[in-house]
Design a protein around this motif. Structure first.
Motif, PDB file in Angstrom:
ATOM      1  N   PHE A   1      35.910 185.045  27.818  1.00  0.00           N
ATOM      2  CA  PHE A   1      37.094 184.189  27.929  1.00  0.00           C
ATOM      3  C   PHE A   1      37.550 184.085  29.383  1.00  0.00           C
ATOM      4  CE2 PHE A   1      37.329 184.237  23.388  1.00  0.00           C
ATOM      5  CZ  PHE A   1      38.066 183.099  23.064  1.00  0.00           C
TER       6      PHE A   1
ATOM      7  N   TYR B   1      35.343 181.558  30.831  1.00  0.00           N
ATOM      8  CA  TYR B   1      35.732 180.242  30.330  1.00  0.00           C
ATOM      9  C   TYR B   1      36.886 179.655  31.151  1.00  0.00           C
ATOM     10  CZ  TYR B   1      37.813 176.741  27.230  1.00  0.00           C
ATOM     11  OH  TYR B   1      38.349 175.592  26.719  1.00  0.00           O
ATOM     12  N   TYR B   2      37.830 180.510  31.537  1.00  0.00           N
ATOM     13  CA  TYR B   2      38.979 180.044  32.319  1.00  0.00           C
ATOM     14  C   TYR B   2      38.726 180.114  33.830  1.00  0.00           C
ATOM     15  CZ  TYR B   2      42.019 179.675  28.243  1.00  0.00           C
ATOM     16  OH  TYR B   2      42.591 179.302  27.050  1.00  0.00           O
ATOM     17  N   LYS B   3      37.450 180.387  34.210  1.00  0.00           N
ATOM     18  CA  LYS B   3      37.039 180.430  35.617  1.00  0.00           C
ATOM     19  C   LYS B   3      37.834 181.469  36.402  1.00  0.00           C
ATOM     20  CE  LYS B   3      35.631 175.576  35.543  1.00  0.00           C
ATOM     21  NZ  LYS B   3      35.782 174.226  36.121  1.00  0.00           N
ATOM     22  N   ILE B   4      38.062 182.615  35.766  1.00  0.00           N
ATOM     23  CA  ILE B   4      38.749 183.737  36.398  1.00  0.00           C
ATOM     24  C   ILE B   4      37.690 184.683  36.962  1.00  0.00           C
ATOM     25  CG2 ILE B   4      40.286 185.707  36.002  1.00  0.00           C
ATOM     26  CD1 ILE B   4      41.410 184.060  33.600  1.00  0.00           C
TER      27      ILE B   4
ATOM     28  N   MET C   1      45.551 184.947  36.804  1.00  0.00           N
ATOM     29  CA  MET C   1      45.423 184.113  35.607  1.00  0.00           C
ATOM     30  C   MET C   1      46.049 182.750  35.870  1.00  0.00           C
ATOM     31  SD  MET C   1      44.007 185.820  33.053  1.00  0.00           S
ATOM     32  CE  MET C   1      43.584 187.514  32.626  1.00  0.00           C
ATOM     33  N   PRO C   2      45.425 181.671  35.419  1.00  0.00           N
ATOM     34  CA  PRO C   2      45.984 180.344  35.716  1.00  0.00           C
ATOM     35  C   PRO C   2      47.277 180.038  34.973  1.00  0.00           C
ATOM     36  CG  PRO C   2      44.038 180.157  34.315  1.00  0.00           C
ATOM     37  CD  PRO C   2      44.121 181.579  34.749  1.00  0.00           C
ATOM     38  N   ASN C   3      47.417 180.536  33.747  1.00  0.00           N
ATOM     39  CA  ASN C   3      48.606 180.243  32.940  1.00  0.00           C
ATOM     40  C   ASN C   3      48.732 181.263  31.817  1.00  0.00           C
ATOM     41  OD1 ASN C   3      46.739 179.249  30.839  1.00  0.00           O
ATOM     42  ND2 ASN C   3      46.537 177.460  32.169  1.00  0.00           N
TER      43      ASN C   3
ATOM     44  N   LYS D   1      48.560 180.768  28.646  1.00  0.00           N
ATOM     45  CA  LYS D   1      47.540 180.563  27.617  1.00  0.00           C
ATOM     46  C   LYS D   1      46.290 181.365  27.948  1.00  0.00           C
ATOM     47  CE  LYS D   1      45.157 176.700  27.272  1.00  0.00           C
ATOM     48  NZ  LYS D   1      44.759 175.301  26.991  1.00  0.00           N
ATOM     49  N   ALA D   2      45.897 181.364  29.216  1.00  0.00           N
ATOM     50  CA  ALA D   2      44.727 182.148  29.630  1.00  0.00           C
ATOM     51  C   ALA D   2      45.011 183.636  29.492  1.00  0.00           C
ATOM     52  CB  ALA D   2      44.353 181.806  31.066  1.00  0.00           C
TER      53      ALA D   2
ATOM     54  N   ASP E   1      44.679 184.368  25.714  1.00  0.00           N
ATOM     55  CA  ASP E   1      43.319 184.268  25.172  1.00  0.00           C
ATOM     56  C   ASP E   1      42.427 185.401  25.669  1.00  0.00           C
ATOM     57  OD1 ASP E   1      44.176 182.029  23.899  1.00  0.00           O
ATOM     58  OD2 ASP E   1      43.051 180.597  25.106  1.00  0.00           O
ATOM     59  N   VAL E   2      42.496 185.693  26.968  1.00  0.00           N
ATOM     60  CA  VAL E   2      41.674 186.776  27.513  1.00  0.00           C
ATOM     61  C   VAL E   2      42.096 188.113  26.914  1.00  0.00           C
ATOM     62  CG1 VAL E   2      41.056 188.047  29.610  1.00  0.00           C
ATOM     63  CG2 VAL E   2      41.181 185.553  29.657  1.00  0.00           C
TER      64      VAL E   2
END
Length: 500
Positions: A274, A277-280, A307-309, A311-312, A315-316
């Motif tokens: 995940f 997926y969020y490009k972290i 973390m971008p937001n 939601k990320a 999810d992570v």
């Protein structure tokens, strides 16, 4: 022996946390701060080692809990390093949470070397033009050592404001800054521009850290497979002398080792996938092998970018416990099918695998009754099969990670659901409840100690204002319910109904 080992590990982690975070703001020696913080567990562990059969006096529980934080805070304050005075009080409050890079995810060296580059008048005018009045009414710009703060009033929905402002700012400054959207202590949204250590436009860019080390990950995996297989063989009844004369007996430990590695591996791999997926930016999952106790201290990944937001963040965080849990249940059911019933011993423990009382956990008791049926009745315990031990450890790992405190997965989840301020309150309440639970059930003392030392403040996301959707909120509530049904002892009425 296990208590001493876990205590030493916890002590080491506490010292590292203080060294990395608190030592930057005070001249008080790190060892003295560590000693002040360690007063409660030192006293509690000392009591249980010298008086294992006696209950700890209430005063011995609460007095250290009261004195330790007072002494800890006092020691920080008397040696506190006075920072450069900000322009006003509001900016000071905002600065405390404006930089997500000022944490363990990005090295302190980066945060110290990357000061806010000055912007010229033309750039400041362009900066102001990035805030349309119908999106975010910009009232003031403050320049701090590590951030440019843009303070004003939010005029539209947060999920619309952040991408608009972020896009406008990136057109002006490219990737020179990280764009942060957070709230003050009073709940007022603000934007902050923090130097981006990975910006290609910064000439003093540090060498890129190599994140993926597959050879290291594979070596640690095989070492953990070896240590857990040896421990699994011992759990199966194989003596060390027998292993020396007949090495093939080590294969008896595979049901335990493969099951445990699958549970822990899927947990961390779910986090990792995940994050990708969020490009972290994140490392590969790494196992921690040890040649005693359970054969491993688990596995981990290290996230290296914000973390971008929210939601990320959600999810992570939730992917790990749920992924591990989905493997834990079939492993536990399989292991229980090969376990057998024994008489209940006079003294029971949560780690007494040869005679475990399943009533410690509501979920474990129900699963055990469904699998073992009429064999499991009142006053009976379970001698766990090695695979069942791995599944049972999986339940414990799931519950510990779902604790809604600080930087545990559960802390990330409540942060994403309710915001950073409310998450801190939930974390403090959880700490108190765990201390009360430890007074009733001594086996949770170590859990209470871990939560005491766990920082209650989670690191903010870049967009830490936009809330989650209803589906994620429901999934988050499910994770909290799962925590409760794992930790909740089997109620007497349910036990009578199940004939347990």
């Amino acid at each position: 022996m296990e208590l001493i080992i876990l205590f030493l590990v916890l002590s080491t982690l506490s010292y590292i946390i203080i060294k990395r975070n608190i030592a930057k703001i005070t001249k008080t020696p790190t060892w003295l701060l560590w000693l002040a913080l360690m007063i409660p567990p030192l006293i509690w562990v000392g009591w249980y080692l010298t008086n294992p059969k006696n209950s700890m006096p209430s005063l011995l529980v609460f007095i250290p809990l009261i004195l330790s934080p007072i002494l800890y805070i006092w020691l920080i304050e008397i040696g506190k390093i006075t920072p450069e005075k900000p322009s006003n009080l509001e900016s000071s409050e905002v600065q405390k949470s404006a930089n997500p890079l000022n944490n363990d995810n990005v090295s302190g060296e980066n945060s110290q070397k990357n000061k806010t580059p000055p912007i010229n008048p033309q750039e400041e005018k362009a900066l102001r033009d990035c805030f349309p009045w119908g999106v975010y009414y910009l009232q003031k710009i403050d320049y701090l050592p590590q951030a440019i703060l843009c303070l004003g009033k939010l005029m539209t929905a947060p999920e619309k404001a952040y991408p608009t402002i972020k896009s406008n700012l990136e057109k002006v400054f490219d990737d020179r800054f990280l764009i942060i959207f957070q709230e003050t202590l009073q709940g007022q949204p603000f934007f902050a521009l923090v130097p981006n250590p990975h910006s290609v436009t910064i000439k003093t860019k540090l060498p890129e850290e190599k994140l993926t080390r597959p050879v290291t990950a594979i070596i640690l995996l095989f070492l953990t497979l070896l240590t857990t297989t040896i421990i699994g063989a011992e759990i199966s009844g194989v003596q060390v002398t027998e292993l020396e004369t007949n090495p093939e007996l080590i294969l008896e430990g595979l049901p335990y080792s493969l099951s445990l590695i699958a549970i822990l591996g899927i947990h961390e791999l779910s986090h990792y996938l995940f994050a990708v997926y969020y490009k972290i930016k994140t490392t590969l999952p790494y196992f921690i092998p040890i040649p005693f106790f359970l054969g491993t201290f688990g596995a981990f990944i290290s996230i290296k970018s914000p973390m971008p937001n929210r939601k990320a963040v959600f999810d992570v965080a939730i992917a790990g416990p749920l992924g591990g849990f989905l493997v834990t249940i079939p492993v536990l059911v399989w292991g229980l099918a090969y376990s057998h019933v024994v008489d209940m011993p006079d003294r029971v423990s949560m780690l007494q695998f040869d005679a475990l009382d399943p009533r410690f956990s509501f979920l474990l008791a129900v699963l055990a009754k469904l699998v073992m049926g009429s064999q499991l009745v009142a006053d009976k315990a379970i001698a766990l099969h090695p695979a069942a031990i791995a599944g049972y450890i999986g339940l414990i790992v799931t519950a510990l990670n779902l604790m809604p405190v600080g930087q545990l997965d559960g802390g990330h989840i409540v942060h994403a659901m309710f915001g950073q301020g409310k998450a801190v309150i939930v974390g403090q309440i959880t700490r108190v409840l765990m201390i009360i639970l430890a007074l009733v059930r001594g086996e949770f003392l170590l859990w209470a100690i871990i939560l005491i030392f766990m920082p209650v403040v989670d690191q903010p996301a870049l967009n830490d204002v936009t809330e989650l959707d209803n589906g994620r909120d429901l999934l988050g509530l499910f994770s909290l319910i799962l925590l409760i049904v794992i930790l909740l002892p089997l109620p007497t009425t349910v036990a009578q109904w199940l004939n347990l």
